[in-house]
Design a protein around this motif. Structure first.
Motif: not given
Length: 61
Positions: A28-30, A32-37
């Protein structure tokens, strides 16, 4: 199977549950990070000169 991370009444299933929760959290953190990029930077949307000044803000002298 030696007990490494968790111990309790479930035996080796405690380890499986603990590790699966950790994996789900990391996934889930991965995501979220990918979407924020993929999101554009707020500063790059419009230069400061073209933005309308807010009524509640004023320029410092």
């Amino acid at each position: 199977m030696p007990v490494i991370l968790a111990h309790g009444a479930l035996g080796p299933f405690d380890e499986i549950i603990f590790l699966s929760i950790a994996v789900v959290f990391l996934v889930m953190m991965g995501i979220s990070w990918a979407r924020s990029q993929e999101l554009p930077d707020e500063e790059s949307e419009a230069p400061a000169e073209t933005r309308e000044p807010d009524a509640e803000r004023f320029e410092l002298e």
